[in-house]
Write a protein that holds these residues in place. Sequence first.
Motif, mmCIF file in Angstrom:
data_model
loop_
_atom_site.group_PDB
_atom_site.id
_atom_site.type_symbol
_atom_site.label_atom_id
_atom_site.label_comp_id
_atom_site.label_asym_id
_atom_site.label_seq_id
_atom_site.Cartn_x
_atom_site.Cartn_y
_atom_site.Cartn_z
ATOM 1 N N SER A 175 34.245 0.193 40.460
ATOM 2 C CA SER A 175 35.150 -0.149 39.337
ATOM 3 C C SER A 175 35.177 -1.272 39.011
ATOM 4 O O SER A 175 36.253 -1.684 37.060
ATOM 5 N N CYS A 176 35.146 -2.584 39.208
ATOM 6 C CA CYS A 176 34.962 -3.344 38.700
ATOM 7 C C CYS A 176 33.638 -3.910 38.481
ATOM 8 O O CYS A 176 33.212 -3.590 39.548
ATOM 9 N N CYS A 177 32.660 -4.148 37.690
ATOM 10 C CA CYS A 177 31.262 -4.993 37.230
ATOM 11 C C CYS A 177 31.263 -6.538 38.001
ATOM 12 O O CYS A 177 30.163 -7.045 38.079
ATOM 13 N N GLY A 178 32.041 -7.290 38.449
ATOM 14 C CA GLY A 178 32.788 -8.321 39.203
ATOM 15 C C GLY A 178 32.752 -9.912 38.281
ATOM 16 O O GLY A 178 32.583 -10.502 38.830
ATOM 17 N N PHE A 179 33.230 -8.792 36.797
ATOM 18 C CA PHE A 179 33.129 -10.435 35.929
ATOM 19 C C PHE A 179 34.585 -10.844 35.449
ATOM 20 O O PHE A 179 34.895 -11.775 35.220
ATOM 21 N N GLY A 180 35.156 -9.272 35.593
ATOM 22 C CA GLY A 180 36.369 -10.102 35.877
ATOM 23 C C GLY A 180 36.946 -11.141 36.714
ATOM 24 O O GLY A 180 37.196 -11.662 37.438
ATOM 25 N N ALA A 181 38.099 -11.466 35.698
ATOM 26 C CA ALA A 181 39.307 -12.987 35.586
ATOM 27 C C ALA A 181 38.277 -13.392 36.250
ATOM 28 O O ALA A 181 39.090 -14.787 36.856
ATOM 29 N N GLY A 182 37.685 -14.194 36.226
ATOM 30 C CA GLY A 182 36.509 -15.246 36.866
ATOM 31 C C GLY A 182 36.133 -15.075 38.322
ATOM 32 O O GLY A 182 36.013 -15.980 38.526
ATOM 33 N N ILE A 183 35.628 -13.636 38.505
ATOM 34 C CA ILE A 183 35.588 -13.209 39.975
ATOM 35 C C ILE A 183 34.058 -14.861 40.110
ATOM 36 O O ILE A 183 33.364 -14.415 40.893
ATOM 37 N N THR A 184 33.148 -14.029 39.166
ATOM 38 C CA THR A 184 31.721 -14.530 38.846
ATOM 39 C C THR A 184 31.452 -15.668 38.977
ATOM 40 O O THR A 184 30.495 -16.650 39.172
ATOM 41 N N LYS A 185 32.851 -17.099 38.560
ATOM 42 C CA LYS A 185 32.888 -17.939 38.395
ATOM 43 C C LYS A 185 33.276 -19.055 40.127
ATOM 44 O O LYS A 185 33.060 -19.750 40.601
ATOM 45 N N GLY A 186 33.897 -17.432 40.884
ATOM 46 C CA GLY A 186 35.069 -18.402 41.284
ATOM 47 C C GLY A 186 34.030 -17.764 42.959
ATOM 48 O O GLY A 186 34.109 -19.042 43.669
ATOM 49 N N ASN A 187 33.205 -17.458 42.480
ATOM 50 C CA ASN A 187 32.986 -16.173 43.914
ATOM 51 C C ASN A 187 31.659 -15.802 43.641
ATOM 52 O O ASN A 187 31.257 -14.711 43.616
ATOM 53 N N LYS A 188 30.822 -16.285 43.218
ATOM 54 C CA LYS A 188 29.167 -16.207 42.370
ATOM 55 C C LYS A 188 28.578 -14.856 43.409
ATOM 56 O O LYS A 188 28.375 -13.906 43.423
ATOM 57 N N GLU A 189 28.931 -15.222 44.089
ATOM 58 C CA GLU A 189 27.888 -14.080 45.655
ATOM 59 C C GLU A 189 28.842 -12.947 45.978
ATOM 60 O O GLU A 189 28.552 -11.501 45.754
ATOM 61 N N LEU A 190 30.214 -12.803 45.513
ATOM 62 C CA LEU A 190 30.784 -11.677 45.837
ATOM 63 C C LEU A 190 30.923 -10.640 43.944
ATOM 64 O O LEU A 190 30.470 -9.511 44.298
ATOM 65 N N GLY A 191 30.660 -11.421 42.833
ATOM 66 C CA GLY A 191 30.578 -10.835 41.492
ATOM 67 C C GLY A 191 29.434 -9.778 41.869
ATOM 68 O O GLY A 191 28.878 -9.261 41.549
#
Length: 234
Positions: A175-191
């Motif tokens: 459902s989420c690619c990992g980009f939304g709400a700054g996820i890739t900036k706040g937690n690159k591993e999770l993104g």
Amino acid sequence: MSYNERIVDNIINKGNSYGSDMEIIDDNEIHEVILFRGCTSRFRENELIDNVSECLSKKGIEFSTLSDESCCGIMLYIINENKLADKVVKSNIEKFNSHGVKEIITICPGCYESFRDYYSNHPDFNIKINFAMDLFEDEIIDGSGHIIHDPCHALERNKQVRSIIKNVPEKRANSCCGFGAGITKGNKELGLKMAKQTLSGDKVITYCPSCYHNLNKVDSEKTVDFFKLVKEQL
């Protein structure tokens, strides 16, 4: 500088959410129908603009772009900088009206959401808004071997996209690619983990520039732009 502070600085001082240098030149021309390209397509994934432009041309839809286009401002609303966002909206509306814009076409669900939710209630905004996909509802495209990723900003379009792209699973990719709400900036591993989950099956069709950008970095062979597939079969 925090992530939110960078977003504010980039949009207010650079005119785009990425902080890329851009020359804003008003051509003083009338542009009745514009393709609003959005920050990600302009500064990270130019091929998305080429894809939708070719599709629109094949459909006989005339349009142009604004040389002085700047960010729609939705990221400012997302991080609760509403007063600054309202100023961006006001400035953009003045720009659209100075160019005689009557219709906006956008490929970005976030930009579409911004125009729908924050621009359309403004007394000086009387412009028709089109999500580009809406202009291709009469097409039937074979999506065999693909799975569709429904972006967070466009989950309500899951039936619409599957009425155009046939022979794909009803179930969507993660459902989420990992980009939304700054996820890739706040937690690159999770993104990265979320992106890999999204790309774990067949080739993935997405109709969001930000999702495309995030997934394309992980596996360009498995990431497919909606309009690239449409372009190949029109």
